[in-house]
Design an enzyme around this catalytic site. Sequence first.
Site, PDB file in Angstrom:
ATOM      1  N   ARG A 159       0.849  -1.179   0.000  1.00 34.95           N
ATOM      2  CA  ARG A 159       0.000   0.000   0.000  1.00 34.95           C
ATOM      3  C   ARG A 159       0.891   1.238   0.000  1.00 34.95           C
ATOM      4  O   ARG A 159       2.014   1.201   0.508  1.00 34.95           O
ATOM      5  CB  ARG A 159      -0.903   0.022   1.243  1.00 34.95           C
ATOM      6  CG  ARG A 159      -1.910   1.181   1.224  1.00 34.95           C
ATOM      7  CD  ARG A 159      -2.595   1.416   2.551  1.00 34.95           C
ATOM      8  NE  ARG A 159      -3.525   2.548   2.434  1.00 34.95           N
ATOM      9  CZ  ARG A 159      -4.113   3.147   3.460  1.00 34.95           C
ATOM     10  NH1 ARG A 159      -3.862   2.745   4.693  1.00 34.95           N
ATOM     11  NH2 ARG A 159      -4.933   4.165   3.256  1.00 34.95           N
ATOM     12  N   HIS A 160       0.392   2.314  -0.563  1.00 37.50           N
ATOM     13  CA  HIS A 160       1.130   3.574  -0.558  1.00 37.50           C
ATOM     14  C   HIS A 160       1.374   4.058   0.879  1.00 37.50           C
ATOM     15  O   HIS A 160       0.835   3.528   1.843  1.00 37.50           O
ATOM     16  CB  HIS A 160       0.356   4.639  -1.336  1.00 37.50           C
ATOM     17  CG  HIS A 160      -1.034   4.853  -0.823  1.00 37.50           C
ATOM     18  ND1 HIS A 160      -1.320   5.555   0.330  1.00 37.50           N
ATOM     19  CD2 HIS A 160      -2.235   4.437  -1.293  1.00 37.50           C
ATOM     20  CE1 HIS A 160      -2.609   5.573   0.538  1.00 37.50           C
ATOM     21  NE2 HIS A 160      -3.206   4.896  -0.429  1.00 37.50           N
ATOM     22  N   ARG A 185      -1.040   9.595   3.566  1.00 41.64           N
ATOM     23  CA  ARG A 185      -1.598  10.607   2.669  1.00 41.64           C
ATOM     24  C   ARG A 185      -2.511  11.555   3.437  1.00 41.64           C
ATOM     25  O   ARG A 185      -2.862  11.308   4.596  1.00 41.64           O
ATOM     26  CB  ARG A 185      -2.402   9.952   1.535  1.00 41.64           C
ATOM     27  CG  ARG A 185      -3.608   9.133   2.022  1.00 41.64           C
ATOM     28  CD  ARG A 185      -4.546   8.849   0.882  1.00 41.64           C
ATOM     29  NE  ARG A 185      -5.616   7.926   1.234  1.00 41.64           N
ATOM     30  CZ  ARG A 185      -6.734   8.253   1.862  1.00 41.64           C
ATOM     31  NH1 ARG A 185      -6.925   9.507   2.266  1.00 41.64           N
ATOM     32  NH2 ARG A 185      -7.662   7.347   2.113  1.00 41.64           N
ATOM     33  N   ARG A 217      -0.195   9.161  -5.497  1.00 41.56           N
ATOM     34  CA  ARG A 217       0.370   8.715  -4.226  1.00 41.56           C
ATOM     35  C   ARG A 217       1.019   7.331  -4.339  1.00 41.56           C
ATOM     36  O   ARG A 217       1.959   7.033  -3.597  1.00 41.56           O
ATOM     37  CB  ARG A 217      -0.688   8.720  -3.119  1.00 41.56           C
ATOM     38  CG  ARG A 217      -1.907   7.862  -3.356  1.00 41.56           C
ATOM     39  CD  ARG A 217      -2.927   8.030  -2.234  1.00 41.56           C
ATOM     40  NE  ARG A 217      -4.175   7.313  -2.474  1.00 41.56           N
ATOM     41  CZ  ARG A 217      -5.202   7.816  -3.143  1.00 41.56           C
ATOM     42  NH1 ARG A 217      -5.137   9.038  -3.641  1.00 41.56           N
ATOM     43  NH2 ARG A 217      -6.310   7.104  -3.312  1.00 41.56           N
ATOM     44  N   ASP A 265      -4.873   0.050  -0.047  1.00 39.93           N
ATOM     45  CA  ASP A 265      -5.332  -0.810   1.053  1.00 39.93           C
ATOM     46  C   ASP A 265      -6.325  -1.853   0.558  1.00 39.93           C
ATOM     47  O   ASP A 265      -6.323  -2.999   1.017  1.00 39.93           O
ATOM     48  CB  ASP A 265      -5.934   0.028   2.184  1.00 39.93           C
ATOM     49  CG  ASP A 265      -6.946   1.057   1.714  1.00 39.93           C
ATOM     50  OD1 ASP A 265      -7.267   1.095   0.512  1.00 39.93           O
ATOM     51  OD2 ASP A 265      -7.427   1.844   2.557  1.00 39.93           O
TER      52      ASP A 265
END
Length: 416
Positions: A32-33, A36, A101, A280
């Site tokens: 996942r990034h 944010r 992102r 996610d």
Amino acid sequence: MSSLFLTILLTVLGPIFATSTGDLDAVVVVFRHGDRTPIKPYPTDPYGNRSYWSADWGMLTNLGKLRHYHLGQWFRQRYSDFLPRIYSEKDIYVRSTDVDRTLMSAESNLAGLFPPVDTDVWLGGFPWQPIPIHSIPETMDAVLAAKKPCQRYDNLMRKLFETPYFRNISHINHDLYAYLSRYSGSTVTNLKQLEYLYNTLKIEVMNNFTIPEWARKVFPDKMKPWAELSFATMTFTDELKKLKTGPFFNDLLKYFNNRTLTNKTSQYYSPKFLMFSAHDTTIANLLNTMGAFEYHCPPYTATIIFELRKTPSGGNFVNVFYKNSSEPAPVRVKGCEFDCEWENFKRILGFYALPLDKWDLECSNYLILAVDSLNFFILLGAVSGAVMAVTGVVLLTKRRSRRSEMYSQLPDEEYA
């Protein structure tokens, strides 16, 4: 150390050492990034002004960049004997969803994984080098973003939320939905909308903002279990699993299968390390399809690791790990041991795997869509029949009314 104690120790820990030091042949990581900002503040959000945030809505923060940089360093340490320090496109392939992102997260991660050394140094005192990151528009991506339109999937999701189980959840949460809608100013009538608001509140708390009193009465305790359940809904049934994660697992199995071939004439086109930067929902969907999703909201930089390894006899097995904290935890694919033999791994996940051409066919097959819509047509037929029946009664009544105006019954005609 006595030889007897050493023998006992090796007997007990031998399988663990074999797993951790086995011959590694290929690695696939999906993460996942990083952290944010909220994608969109809710209408009554006291922090809905852009001036409160260091980056625009839905963008990676400096902390998010740093987390991924550190994750890249962790990959470098873990795979120091497997992945050369000098970058080569023959060794690694990176793909991201087409979102700022996730692209920025991949870039930050690669900065930690491949800091330039030796011949990679192109600007003195600048510890970074450009590495290709591949992506396609989300509406065309059925593999990673999993947002390519699929009417059959949408129909199945609609039917899922019409089941007694989810209708009961809506009933249970009626008051909570009404409360959240009233005070947030946004419409909250389902799990997805609840999770969206929960995520925004969580980000604000993580950034040391004091959320409103009304929010503190329900966040996190009353909202958390439903937000966590929301992540399971997208792959709640086998059919949903196939349509949502089938293309990814098809590519994963195909890639691992190519790596197991004795004659690797195409190895130039088959790098040993694949990196996927996603969301996610991606993490939750893949874990759930493997039968290993414990309900939770996957945190920033949550990572699934697939490792293809070789046995001394020449066979292959797969290890899966889930890293959502400092150390990765072993994942057991449903129906297999942790050291999952390649053929078993391929058989279990092959049930869900869908090549893109078959995925497209299933998503657009009108016969399948017709079966999914059968209840709708039955209902439509019933309504049409009822309308026709009512219309018939009305016409018959009018006809009889006209007859009574033109015709008078004789006294004994009643018995004729």
